[in-house]
Design a protein around this motif. Sequence first.
Motif, mmCIF file in Angstrom:
data_model
loop_
_atom_site.group_PDB
_atom_site.id
_atom_site.type_symbol
_atom_site.label_atom_id
_atom_site.label_comp_id
_atom_site.label_asym_id
_atom_site.label_seq_id
_atom_site.Cartn_x
_atom_site.Cartn_y
_atom_site.Cartn_z
ATOM 1 N N SER A 27 -2.469 -60.153 3.843
ATOM 2 C CA SER A 27 -1.464 -59.551 2.938
ATOM 3 C C SER A 27 -2.021 -59.721 1.682
ATOM 4 C CB SER A 27 -0.167 -60.813 3.205
ATOM 5 O OG SER A 27 0.381 -60.150 4.347
ATOM 6 N N LEU A 28 -1.476 -58.964 0.500
ATOM 7 C CA LEU A 28 -2.240 -58.961 -0.636
ATOM 8 C C LEU A 28 -1.048 -58.775 -1.711
ATOM 9 C CD1 LEU A 28 -4.533 -56.016 -0.109
ATOM 10 C CD2 LEU A 28 -5.090 -58.583 0.415
ATOM 11 N N VAL A 29 -1.376 -59.403 -2.935
ATOM 12 C CA VAL A 29 -0.582 -59.268 -4.061
ATOM 13 C C VAL A 29 -1.535 -58.831 -4.971
ATOM 14 C CG1 VAL A 29 -0.371 -61.953 -4.688
ATOM 15 C CG2 VAL A 29 0.912 -60.085 -5.845
ATOM 16 N N VAL A 30 -1.405 -57.682 -5.690
ATOM 17 C CA VAL A 30 -2.163 -57.068 -6.625
ATOM 18 C C VAL A 30 -1.372 -57.325 -8.234
ATOM 19 C CG1 VAL A 30 -3.150 -54.933 -7.496
ATOM 20 C CG2 VAL A 30 -3.143 -55.336 -5.188
ATOM 21 N N ILE A 31 -2.396 -57.766 -9.232
ATOM 22 C CA ILE A 31 -1.927 -57.755 -10.452
ATOM 23 C C ILE A 31 -2.957 -56.806 -11.151
ATOM 24 C CG2 ILE A 31 -3.090 -59.966 -11.018
ATOM 25 C CD1 ILE A 31 -0.971 -60.506 -13.125
ATOM 26 N N ASP A 32 -2.150 -56.123 -11.979
ATOM 27 C CA ASP A 32 -2.882 -55.100 -12.588
ATOM 28 C C ASP A 32 -2.103 -54.741 -13.779
ATOM 29 O OD1 ASP A 32 -4.495 -52.605 -13.659
ATOM 30 O OD2 ASP A 32 -5.438 -52.839 -11.724
ATOM 31 N N ASN A 33 -2.858 -54.562 -15.089
ATOM 32 C CA ASN A 33 -1.896 -54.045 -16.338
ATOM 33 C C ASN A 33 -2.129 -52.519 -16.503
ATOM 34 O OD1 ASN A 33 -4.633 -53.947 -17.252
ATOM 35 N ND2 ASN A 33 -4.087 -54.867 -19.141
ATOM 36 N N PHE A 34 -2.648 -52.012 -15.674
ATOM 37 C CA PHE A 34 -2.810 -50.206 -15.621
ATOM 38 C C PHE A 34 -3.587 -49.856 -17.097
ATOM 39 C CE2 PHE A 34 1.084 -50.999 -12.889
ATOM 40 C CZ PHE A 34 0.471 -51.087 -11.681
ATOM 41 N N GLU A 35 -4.339 -50.654 -17.584
ATOM 42 C CA GLU A 35 -5.094 -50.283 -18.817
ATOM 43 C C GLU A 35 -6.180 -49.130 -18.415
ATOM 44 O OE1 GLU A 35 -6.326 -53.683 -21.093
ATOM 45 O OE2 GLU A 35 -7.942 -52.485 -22.305
ATOM 46 N N GLY A 36 -6.663 -49.327 -16.947
ATOM 47 C CA GLY A 36 -7.618 -48.201 -16.797
ATOM 48 C C GLY A 36 -7.199 -47.822 -15.385
ATOM 49 N N SER A 37 -5.979 -47.577 -15.197
ATOM 50 C CA SER A 37 -5.626 -47.228 -13.880
ATOM 51 C C SER A 37 -4.154 -46.876 -13.689
ATOM 52 C CB SER A 37 -5.917 -48.149 -12.698
ATOM 53 O OG SER A 37 -5.233 -49.338 -12.917
ATOM 54 N N SER A 38 -3.655 -46.655 -12.792
ATOM 55 C CA SER A 38 -2.187 -46.405 -12.389
ATOM 56 C C SER A 38 -1.527 -46.994 -11.348
ATOM 57 C CB SER A 38 -1.715 -45.034 -12.312
ATOM 58 O OG SER A 38 -2.095 -44.430 -11.380
ATOM 59 N N PRO A 39 -0.365 -47.195 -11.063
ATOM 60 C CA PRO A 39 -0.151 -47.807 -9.610
ATOM 61 C C PRO A 39 -0.241 -46.527 -8.562
ATOM 62 C CG PRO A 39 1.808 -47.835 -11.067
ATOM 63 C CD PRO A 39 0.748 -46.873 -11.760
ATOM 64 N N GLU A 40 -0.745 -45.344 -8.674
ATOM 65 C CA GLU A 40 -0.794 -44.275 -7.716
ATOM 66 C C GLU A 40 -1.892 -44.858 -6.382
ATOM 67 O OE1 GLU A 40 1.152 -41.951 -6.923
ATOM 68 O OE2 GLU A 40 -0.233 -41.121 -5.288
ATOM 69 N N PRO A 41 -2.852 -45.292 -6.951
ATOM 70 C CA PRO A 41 -3.956 -45.856 -5.733
ATOM 71 C C PRO A 41 -3.449 -46.690 -4.960
ATOM 72 C CG PRO A 41 -4.978 -46.131 -8.035
ATOM 73 C CD PRO A 41 -3.538 -45.653 -8.153
ATOM 74 N N LEU A 42 -2.434 -47.626 -5.369
ATOM 75 C CA LEU A 42 -2.147 -48.510 -4.394
ATOM 76 C C LEU A 42 -0.703 -47.827 -3.567
ATOM 77 C CD1 LEU A 42 -2.971 -51.346 -4.220
ATOM 78 C CD2 LEU A 42 -3.057 -50.349 -6.480
ATOM 79 N N HIS A 43 -0.153 -46.676 -3.899
ATOM 80 C CA HIS A 43 0.767 -45.910 -3.016
ATOM 81 C C HIS A 43 -0.425 -45.302 -1.854
ATOM 82 C CE1 HIS A 43 4.622 -46.405 -5.386
ATOM 83 N NE2 HIS A 43 3.736 -46.185 -6.338
ATOM 84 N N GLN A 44 -1.371 -45.046 -2.303
ATOM 85 C CA GLN A 44 -2.297 -44.209 -1.284
ATOM 86 C C GLN A 44 -2.736 -45.341 -0.397
ATOM 87 O OE1 GLN A 44 -2.790 -41.056 -0.977
ATOM 88 N NE2 GLN A 44 -1.675 -40.611 -3.077
ATOM 89 N N VAL A 45 -3.059 -46.567 -0.784
ATOM 90 C CA VAL A 45 -3.638 -47.753 0.072
ATOM 91 C C VAL A 45 -2.625 -47.942 1.048
ATOM 92 C CG1 VAL A 45 -4.020 -50.090 0.105
ATOM 93 C CG2 VAL A 45 -5.274 -48.617 -1.562
ATOM 94 N N ALA A 46 -1.508 -48.190 0.574
ATOM 95 C CA ALA A 46 -0.225 -48.403 1.496
ATOM 96 C C ALA A 46 -0.070 -47.486 2.776
ATOM 97 C CB ALA A 46 1.313 -48.766 0.721
ATOM 98 N N ALA A 47 -0.210 -46.181 2.229
ATOM 99 C CA ALA A 47 -0.274 -44.980 3.185
ATOM 100 C C ALA A 47 -1.271 -45.061 4.175
ATOM 101 C CB ALA A 47 -0.145 -43.809 2.711
#
Length: 358
Positions: A27-47
């Motif tokens: 199980s994971l908790v991710v912390i990211d400030n999205f300075e170099g990314s966006s939440p979208e990859p994690l939606h893909q990861v979940a799927a």
Amino acid sequence: MAHLLITGGAGFIGSHTCLTLLEAGHSLVVIDNFEGSSPEPLHQVAALAGLGPLEQLATGLWGTPDEPRQLLLLQGDIRSSSDLERAFNSSSTAAVEAVLHFAGLKAVAESIAEPLRYWDTNVAGSRCLLQAMATQGCRTLVFSSSATLYGLPDSVPIAESAPVRPINPYGHTKAAVEQMLADLAANQEGWRMARLRYFNPVGAHPSGCLGEAPFGQPSNLFPLINLVAQGQKPCLKIYGLDWPTADGTGVRDYIHVMDLAEGHRAAVQRLMNDPPQLLTLNLGTGKGHSVLELVRVFEKVTGRPVAWEGVERRPGDSACSIADPSLAQEVLGWATSHSLEDMCRDGWRWQVSHPHGY
Ligand code: NAD
Ligand code: UFG
């Protein structure tokens, strides 16, 4: 199976590693400030991991509430102790057992232009994270280090015992964090840490749903080859045709990002199973490929021409960088399984389906 904190988990290597860790049952908790990314990859990861969609649970917090394997995503900064405290305590059912620390800035040229920004995020951010870990009683860490530490190596393949001689501010920040971890390991009990020195990560998840989406202008070879093949850039500039290598172009050890992700899974498992220790491991294939070789394999695999021209050498480049990965193979029981062809095929699939990133 463990509950793990992933810093920078929305980035290129972090997102692929999140998928591998979820598939391994963590199980994971991710912390990211999205300075170099966006939440979208994690939606893909979940799927891709077969979890339900990420739902907003609170301000800046998303998650998959009804799953036995949790994926939580917190918008937060590793330089903020309150954001870190929130991340550590975001699961009501499990305490964080280990941290995989990807968050950071990674562009060499940018680090020369803005060294303080690099020291702030990479070094002060890591110090803040380590302080939070100590406060929370979590002393198991996998750190994203880099082959950039070796600077201009005396010989190849490069073993972990080679001198650490970074030649730019980015490399200095990685060396500083490595030293911080060594100081902790030498002076406080209970720390289990791995310093993973990556060579040149490329490629993408074979689904084409996850890949590298650099913000701004990419400067690394692999994304640039993809952009030229797709017609988004007219021509690849090859930095030097006169290096002391077989065809005169620079040689690197390219590693598929899924092999790298698997190396992280093996490293965190090893740390959790074993007594406290500090591991320092190269993650590479042990094989070198020149710029022209990569271009030709890419053209063959994709059927797309890549126009190129030779230009002056880039300051700070070395002729050849190849890992000796034997220690990682021995300690982790890990080996790479993807060829250069796989890297090109998977990277191109991602590029074609996401020409402008996520
Ligand atoms: P990336 O830029 O794709 O991911 C880094 C992530 O960290 C991003 O999602 C970004 O938003 C996040 N981040 C940045 N500052 C943050 C902060 N203050 N708080 C919270 N999140 C923050 O980079 P990547 O290629 O996935 O690299 C991951 C790690 O691996 C980095 O530490 C990098 O230095 C190291 N590394 C990368 C390479 C490479 O070629 N990609 C090679 C060697 C080492
Ligand atoms: N290259 C070109 N043209 C380009 C870009 C790169 O010819 O437009 C050449 C370089 O000269 C080098 C090779 O392609 O020979 C690879 O260059 P990259 O910029 O892709 O990668 P580097 O080996 O220079 O460095 C990368 C990261 C570093 C990291 C290192 C090891 O940028 O941060 O890999 O992990 F430390």
